[in-house]
Design a protein around this motif. Structure first.
Motif, PDB file in Angstrom:
ATOM      1  N   UNK A 153      -0.572  15.194   7.445  1.00 26.46           N
ATOM      2  CA  UNK A 153      -0.679  13.697   8.064  1.00 26.46           C
ATOM      3  C   UNK A 153      -1.988  13.096   8.175  1.00 26.46           C
ATOM      4  N   UNK A 154      -3.083  13.846   8.277  1.00 25.43           N
ATOM      5  CA  UNK A 154      -4.381  13.187   8.532  1.00 25.43           C
ATOM      6  C   UNK A 154      -4.820  12.656   7.220  1.00 25.43           C
ATOM      7  N   UNK A 155      -4.216  13.070   6.034  1.00 27.41           N
ATOM      8  CA  UNK A 155      -5.211  12.578   4.938  1.00 27.41           C
ATOM      9  C   UNK A 155      -4.169  11.740   4.008  1.00 27.41           C
ATOM     10  N   UNK A 156      -3.165  11.139   4.947  1.00 25.20           N
ATOM     11  CA  UNK A 156      -2.435  10.010   4.134  1.00 25.20           C
ATOM     12  C   UNK A 156      -2.808   8.988   3.245  1.00 25.20           C
ATOM     13  N   UNK A 157      -4.088   8.318   3.619  1.00 28.09           N
ATOM     14  CA  UNK A 157      -4.708   7.463   3.004  1.00 28.09           C
ATOM     15  C   UNK A 157      -4.920   7.701   1.490  1.00 28.09           C
ATOM     16  N   UNK A 158      -5.095   9.136   1.145  1.00 29.83           N
ATOM     17  CA  UNK A 158      -5.511   9.425  -0.138  1.00 29.83           C
ATOM     18  C   UNK A 158      -4.158   9.290  -1.130  1.00 29.83           C
ATOM     19  N   UNK A 159      -2.984   8.896  -0.599  1.00 30.28           N
ATOM     20  CA  UNK A 159      -2.041   8.511  -1.337  1.00 30.28           C
ATOM     21  C   UNK A 159      -2.087   7.125  -1.907  1.00 30.28           C
ATOM     22  N   UNK A 160      -2.658   6.377  -1.175  1.00 28.81           N
ATOM     23  CA  UNK A 160      -2.774   4.582  -1.513  1.00 28.81           C
ATOM     24  C   UNK A 160      -3.441   4.940  -2.969  1.00 28.81           C
ATOM     25  N   UNK A 161      -3.345   4.111  -3.969  1.00 26.59           N
ATOM     26  CA  UNK A 161      -3.557   4.074  -5.209  1.00 26.59           C
ATOM     27  C   UNK A 161      -3.509   5.145  -6.123  1.00 26.59           C
ATOM     28  N   UNK A 162      -2.780   6.181  -5.753  1.00 28.16           N
ATOM     29  CA  UNK A 162      -2.775   7.374  -6.127  1.00 28.16           C
ATOM     30  C   UNK A 162      -1.527   7.479  -7.347  1.00 28.16           C
ATOM     31  N   UNK A 163      -1.049   8.444  -8.005  1.00 32.78           N
ATOM     32  CA  UNK A 163       0.167   8.428  -8.836  1.00 32.78           C
ATOM     33  C   UNK A 163       1.544   8.174  -8.179  1.00 32.78           C
ATOM     34  N   UNK A 164       1.271   8.101  -6.714  1.00 36.58           N
ATOM     35  CA  UNK A 164       2.507   8.085  -5.907  1.00 36.58           C
ATOM     36  C   UNK A 164       2.450   6.787  -5.272  1.00 36.58           C
ATOM     37  N   UNK A 165       1.737   5.804  -5.825  1.00 35.05           N
ATOM     38  CA  UNK A 165       1.759   4.618  -5.344  1.00 35.05           C
ATOM     39  C   UNK A 165       1.959   3.416  -6.652  1.00 35.05           C
ATOM     40  N   UNK A 166       2.878   2.612  -6.587  1.00 35.89           N
ATOM     41  CA  UNK A 166       3.021   1.752  -7.506  1.00 35.89           C
ATOM     42  C   UNK A 166       1.915   0.844  -7.747  1.00 35.89           C
ATOM     43  N   UNK A 167       1.057   0.825  -6.774  1.00 39.22           N
ATOM     44  CA  UNK A 167      -0.493   0.118  -6.904  1.00 39.22           C
ATOM     45  C   UNK A 167       0.063  -1.462  -7.239  1.00 39.22           C
ATOM     46  N   UNK A 168       0.882  -2.015  -6.722  1.00 37.51           N
ATOM     47  CA  UNK A 168       1.153  -3.542  -6.966  1.00 37.51           C
ATOM     48  C   UNK A 168      -0.355  -4.417  -6.418  1.00 37.51           C
ATOM     49  N   UNK A 169      -0.619  -5.283  -6.859  1.00 42.25           N
ATOM     50  CA  UNK A 169      -1.575  -6.337  -6.464  1.00 42.25           C
ATOM     51  C   UNK A 169      -0.918  -7.739  -6.458  1.00 42.25           C
ATOM     52  N   UNK A 170      -1.417  -8.294  -5.176  1.00 41.36           N
ATOM     53  CA  UNK A 170      -0.960  -9.832  -5.262  1.00 41.36           C
ATOM     54  C   UNK A 170      -1.537 -10.510  -6.337  1.00 41.36           C
ATOM     55  N   UNK A 171      -1.347 -11.905  -6.499  1.00 40.33           N
ATOM     56  CA  UNK A 171      -2.245 -12.819  -7.147  1.00 40.33           C
ATOM     57  C   UNK A 171      -3.253 -13.171  -5.927  1.00 40.33           C
ATOM     58  N   UNK A 172      -4.235 -13.788  -6.539  1.00 38.40           N
ATOM     59  CA  UNK A 172      -5.452 -14.348  -5.615  1.00 38.40           C
ATOM     60  C   UNK A 172      -4.839 -15.081  -4.670  1.00 38.40           C
ATOM     61  N   UNK A 173      -4.929 -14.844  -3.366  1.00 38.06           N
ATOM     62  CA  UNK A 173      -4.817 -15.393  -2.107  1.00 38.06           C
ATOM     63  C   UNK A 173      -5.585 -16.448  -1.670  1.00 38.06           C
ATOM     64  N   UNK A 174      -5.279 -17.664  -1.487  1.00 36.61           N
ATOM     65  CA  UNK A 174      -6.342 -18.930  -1.114  1.00 36.61           C
ATOM     66  C   UNK A 174      -6.532 -18.494   0.418  1.00 36.61           C
ATOM     67  N   UNK A 175      -5.830 -18.104   1.289  1.00 32.33           N
ATOM     68  CA  UNK A 175      -5.790 -17.459   2.822  1.00 32.33           C
ATOM     69  C   UNK A 175      -6.639 -16.434   2.982  1.00 32.33           C
ATOM     70  N   UNK A 176      -6.907 -15.742   1.718  1.00 32.18           N
ATOM     71  CA  UNK A 176      -7.721 -14.434   1.993  1.00 32.18           C
ATOM     72  C   UNK A 176      -9.259 -14.618   1.066  1.00 32.18           C
ATOM     73  N   UNK A 177      -9.444 -16.078   1.046  1.00 39.25           N
ATOM     74  CA  UNK A 177     -10.792 -16.443   0.239  1.00 39.25           C
ATOM     75  C   UNK A 177     -10.560 -16.088  -1.093  1.00 39.25           C
ATOM     76  N   UNK A 178      -9.509 -16.139  -2.002  1.00 41.33           N
ATOM     77  CA  UNK A 178      -9.427 -15.737  -3.083  1.00 41.33           C
ATOM     78  C   UNK A 178      -9.166 -14.346  -3.717  1.00 41.33           C
TER      79      UNK A 178
END
Length: 537
Positions: free
Chosen positions: A54-79
């Motif tokens: 549980x302590x290293x759960x962040x290592x799963x993000x953007x790994x092969x265990x993540x679909x790694x979707x990304x949004x289109x540029x968000x104006x509300x997030x400064x693009x």
């Protein structure tokens, strides 16, 4: 029997997606040896340290265990393009998330009942379902369950700053409680040590390990990993089969009773549309034959917003423990609101975005600092999921539209104010050396900081929402409007996003789906839960 033979013969139930809800449906239905169940999962088994620890759960993000979707540029997030993590592994989000178990607020389930017209989604019914899910070993409450497949507990010996944070919250008028999933779920807010789904040996419990693993030996349950669903085949307004890729081959498998989509809010919307279910104009623009015009498919995308964050340097370095996120609180940005709309989380590191981390030169060593990450539970902003082409390999267009509503900006600015006040409180003086981020900024600078720091809470939901109006996709039984033999069971069915981390509500959705399917099949009303030794509870 080979997989090819089994695929030709078909199954009673074909479940697409072995995630937080799909594993629950499979495990529950497979309790009846006469029901032949197929579970298809695009990822692998997830038998790796990053899932177990549980302590290293962040290592799963953007790994092969993540679909790694990304949004289109968000104006509300400064693009900025927001990462949208989603589990691609047995257990789905329950295998890669931060392990916080939050049931949701009473008002959430009462809304679901009102939208669906089914009291089986109301708060009292939700409590009953949660009680059979949980094996709770924390403070006793008539609202908590024991003996269920998911062990829910409190972190063992949390970092000392947690106790200071509880007192700091109380200084802000937020009462500290022993259990945020008991009576507090009907309250105006609380602060607590977070419930977590961790086994007695300290490892993560996923829905795959809790519901599916104990039944893998059964002849009536077939689990196929590395299987990516392409579409559901519709004949005469009925789902009859599923087409999927596996080991370089396209397979078709028939479903004698029904198909269940449990692919998550993004992929469920995609497969529905590629199957000809969605907005007729959008489908027609990609040459997809329309099987059912449902304009709500892919619309109403909602996600909690997590801000990275209010960072404080420790006086004495403190390495992370347990799930590295052992404290949370719920409160209102405006006292007149009917339910809490804010949920900050403790992140046991200096948590920054791709812009704020270098701008503030945040420390890399997690023991040097902690973060109170402001969180928004009830966003007014809405996004959408759209196809860019008719093929399974064609990418999606995901318009997250984070912070497009001014109300969301106002609420999160208030949340930052609360988190900063807690960091500078008397209760945290023994722990905090100094504030590292964001510091005292002018109002326009704080808004700019928020837009540079905000992102996902990893809780994408609501793209195939339950309801009775023209934009609803499923009814109160989770059946897709206008199509027989097709159900959706994942976070996409939420009419509005639940007021807390979404794993627990997704497990509840899986339980409710299994109950509804069992009723249609005339199986026992309450299917027995799997135990780890393969017997039943």
């Amino acid at each position: 029997m080979s997989d090819a033979t089994a695929f030709r013969e078909g199954f009673d139930i074909v479940i697409c997606g072995g995630g937080a809800a799909g594993c629950v449906v499979a495990g529950r239905l497979a309790a009846d040896p006469h029901v032949k169940v197929l579970l298809l999962e695009a990822g692998d088994e997830g038998d790796v340290e990053e899932v177990r620890n549980p302590r290293i759960w962040m290592r799963n993000i953007a790994s092969e265990r993540d679909w790694d979707f990304r949004s289109e540029p968000c104006a509300g997030l400064n693009g900025r393009r927001a990462p949208l993590p989603m589990g691609r592994v047995m257990g789905g989000g329950s295998a890669i998330n931060g392990l916080v178990w939050a049931r949701g607020h009473k008002s959430d389930f009462d809304l679901w009942a009102a939208e669906s017209g089914d009291d089986g989604w109301g708060y009292e019914a939700a409590v009953a379902i949660y009680k059979r899910i949980e094996d709770w070993d924390g403070p006793a409450s008539s609202l908590r369950g024991t003996g269920g497949p998911m062990r829910i507990t409190l972190p063992d010996n949390p970092v000392p700053v947690v106790h200071g944070l509880l007192d700091a919250a109380q200084e802000q008028g937020i009462p500290k409680v022993a259990d945020h999933n008991a009576e507090a779920v009907a309250s105006d807010g609380c602060a607590a040590i977070a419930n977590v789904n961790i086994a007695r040996d300290g490892s993560r419990i996923t829905t795959a390990s809790a519901y599916v693993a104990p039944r893998r030996h059964q002849q009536n349950l077939t689990v196929v990993t590395g299987a990516r669903v392409r579409r559901v085949l519709i004949e005469n307004a009925r789902a009859t089969a599923v087409e999927f890729d596996h080991a370089g081959t396209v397979h078709r498998v028939r479903a004698r009773h029904e198909v269940v989509l449990s692919l998550g809010a993004i992929n469920t919307a995609k497969v529905l549309m590629q199957s000809g279910i969605g907005d007729a104009t959008h489908l027609g623009s990609h040459g997809i034959a329309v099987m059912q015009h449902l304009p709500g498919v892919g619309q109403n995308l909602q996600d909690h917003i997590l801000v990275a964050g209010c960072v404080f340097e420790y006086r004495t370095p403190e390495p992370p423990r347990n799930n590295s996120a052992e404290f949370t609180f719920f409160c209102k940005s405006d006292p007149s609101l009917p339910a809490p709309d804010l949920q900050p989380m403790l992140e046991e590191c200096a948590f920054g975005s791709e812009i704020t981390r270098p701008a503030y030169d945040l420390p890399v060593d997690p023991a040097q600092a902690f973060t109170l990450a402001p969180g928004l539970l009830r966003p007014k902003s809405r996004g959408q999921v759209l196809l860019t082409g008719p093929g399974p390999a064609d990418p999606l267009r995901i318009d997250a539209n984070f912070l497009s509503a001014e109300e969301d900006v106002k609420a999160l600015l208030r949340c930052i104010e609360i988190c900063r006040a807690m960091g500078h409180s008397e209760a945290l003086r023994p722990f905090v050396k100094r504030e590292l981020m964001p510091g005292p900024l002018a109002p326009d600078e704080m808004v700019n900081f928020l837009r540079n720091a905000a992102g996902t809470y990893f809780h994408a939901t609501c793209t195939a929402r339950m309801g009775r109006d023209p934009m609803a996709v499923v009814d109160g039984s989770l059946k897709v409007h206008g199509i027989e033999g097709l159900r959706v069971a994942d976070g996409s069915i939420m009419p509005a996003i639940a007021g807390g981390n979404t794993l627990a509500p997704c497990v509840l959705i899986g339980e409710r789906a299994a109950e509804l399917i069992a009723r249609d099949l005339a199986l026992p009303h309450s299917l027995p839960a799997p135990k780890r030794d393969g017997t039943t509870a």
